[in-house]
Design a protein around this motif. Structure first.
Motif, PDB file in Angstrom:
ATOM      1  N   PRO A 141       0.834  -1.209   0.000  1.00 28.43           N
ATOM      2  CA  PRO A 141       0.000   0.000   0.000  1.00 28.43           C
ATOM      3  C   PRO A 141       0.866   1.254   0.000  1.00 28.43           C
ATOM      4  O   PRO A 141       2.036   1.218   0.412  1.00 28.43           O
ATOM      5  N   SER A 142       0.315   2.344  -0.460  1.00 24.84           N
ATOM      6  CA  SER A 142       1.027   3.624  -0.489  1.00 24.84           C
ATOM      7  C   SER A 142       0.167   4.690   0.169  1.00 24.84           C
ATOM      8  O   SER A 142      -0.987   4.879  -0.205  1.00 24.84           O
ATOM      9  N   MET A 143       0.735   5.383   1.122  1.00 22.29           N
ATOM     10  CA  MET A 143       0.036   6.472   1.803  1.00 22.29           C
ATOM     11  C   MET A 143       0.571   7.792   1.259  1.00 22.29           C
ATOM     12  O   MET A 143       1.712   8.178   1.533  1.00 22.29           O
ATOM     13  N   TYR A 144      -0.235   8.475   0.456  1.00 23.04           N
ATOM     14  CA  TYR A 144       0.119   9.796  -0.056  1.00 23.04           C
ATOM     15  C   TYR A 144      -0.255  10.779   1.044  1.00 23.04           C
ATOM     16  O   TYR A 144      -1.419  11.125   1.223  1.00 23.04           O
ATOM     17  N   VAL A 145       0.742  11.214   1.788  1.00 25.02           N
ATOM     18  CA  VAL A 145       0.463  11.925   3.040  1.00 25.02           C
ATOM     19  C   VAL A 145      -0.279  13.245   2.833  1.00 25.02           C
ATOM     20  O   VAL A 145      -1.115  13.624   3.666  1.00 25.02           O
ATOM     21  N   TRP A 146      -0.005  13.957   1.736  1.00 26.37           N
ATOM     22  CA  TRP A 146      -0.691  15.227   1.545  1.00 26.37           C
ATOM     23  C   TRP A 146      -2.150  15.009   1.141  1.00 26.37           C
ATOM     24  O   TRP A 146      -3.025  15.782   1.542  1.00 26.37           O
ATOM     25  N   GLN A 147      -2.414  13.965   0.384  1.00 28.93           N
ATOM     26  CA  GLN A 147      -3.808  13.646   0.055  1.00 28.93           C
ATOM     27  C   GLN A 147      -4.564  13.269   1.321  1.00 28.93           C
ATOM     28  O   GLN A 147      -5.705  13.693   1.532  1.00 28.93           O
ATOM     29  N   ALA A 148      -3.917  12.467   2.175  1.00 28.49           N
ATOM     30  CA  ALA A 148      -4.544  12.110   3.448  1.00 28.49           C
ATOM     31  C   ALA A 148      -4.788  13.362   4.291  1.00 28.49           C
ATOM     32  O   ALA A 148      -5.838  13.508   4.927  1.00 28.49           O
ATOM     33  N   ALA A 149      -3.816  14.276   4.276  1.00 30.89           N
ATOM     34  CA  ALA A 149      -3.944  15.499   5.069  1.00 30.89           C
ATOM     35  C   ALA A 149      -5.092  16.373   4.582  1.00 30.89           C
ATOM     36  O   ALA A 149      -5.781  17.017   5.387  1.00 30.89           O
TER      37      ALA A 149
END
Length: 269
Positions: A141-149
């Motif tokens: 899995p990949s967590m795109y931190v800015w999208q999550a933010a």
């Protein structure tokens, strides 16, 4: 559990002992590009530090989690050609990620998660992850931190303020930077983003689209055409260290929960 979190800090003997089939390895990456005239260009620094916070939180659940060296260069995008920026091709990043997967799995490390801090990297990560799943069953899995933010911030600071502060050069990056490395930001240069303006006589709707006859049309827009400050469609003056601290804590909670509930249990098909 060994106290060291970064792979680079492990001795070879410590690596042999700690990096077993139960270990989780996070792969952070970002970019080196214009983040606004007030912010350091290397947003990969934030992605790397968020990865460390996620690893610490996961260790709180008793999961041996480590952070690989960060990939500092992102795939070319609208902001990649700003002065001093260094970007790479889709193929180059895909090869790097592919090689990292190969090195880790060669030693039986199959619990991997990407912590990404650059939108231009998403297609390359997705391409490599899909190929590895299709060929050997590895599920990364990949967590795109800015999208999550973007999804988290309205709940932290309110929808109205988030609508004004969210955007390239604003939140989440500026608040996170003020939390992690305030000495690197130039507060004296913080100002609202310039007008979106026009390109080829069409209104700019987003950094990659133009508005024509009521719809958005994707176009090869260069950031320098639509912003003089490096910020776009946001007000960085609304960012603050407290918001960054709260946001990082929430991202760490989400990332660690994903590790606990899924990655650490093994996602291999």
């Amino acid at each position: 559990m060994i106290e060291k979190i970064r792979l680079a800090d492990l001795t070879s003997q410590e690596a042999r002992e700690a990096l077993n089939a139960e270990a989780v390895v996070l792969l952070p990456m970002g970019s080196l590009e214009d983040q606004g005239i007030h912010a350091p260009m290397g947003d990969y620094m934030a992605a790397d530090l968020v990865a460390v916070e996620i690893a610490r939180a996961a260790r709180g659940f008793g999961i041996a989690t480590f952070v690989a060296p960060v990939i500092p260069f992102g795939v070319h995008d609208n902001f990649g050609f700003g002065h001093g920026g260094i970007s790479i091709s889709h193929a180059t990043l895909a090869s790097l990620v592919d090689d990292m997967f190969a090195c880790l799995t060669r030693h039986g490390i199959c619990k991997i998660m990407v912590i990404n801090g650059h939108g231009g990297n998403v297609p390359a990560i997705a391409e490599v992850a899909l190929r590895w799943r299709q060929t050997v069953g590895l599920f990364v899995p990949s967590m795109y931190v800015w999208q999550a933010a973007f999804g988290v911030l309205p709940n932290l600071i309110g929808k109205e303020k988030a609508a004004q502060s969210l955007g390239h050069g604003g939140d989440p990056l500026t608040s996170v930077g003020l939390h992690f490395y305030p000495h690197l930001l130039r507060k004296d240069l913080i100002r609202p983003a310039s007008s979106r303006g026009q390109v080829k006589c069409m209104d700019v709707s987003t950094i990659s689209t133009l508005r024509y006859d009521g719809v958005d049309i994707h176009a090869p827009i260069m950031a320098q055409e639509v912003t003089t400050t490096g910020a776009f469609a946001c007000d960085p003056s609304l960012s603050c260290a407290d918001t960054g601290e709260r946001l990082v804590a929430r991202l760490a909670q989400i990332g660690a929960g994903l590790i606990r509930d899924h990655v650490a249990r093994g996602l291999h098909d």
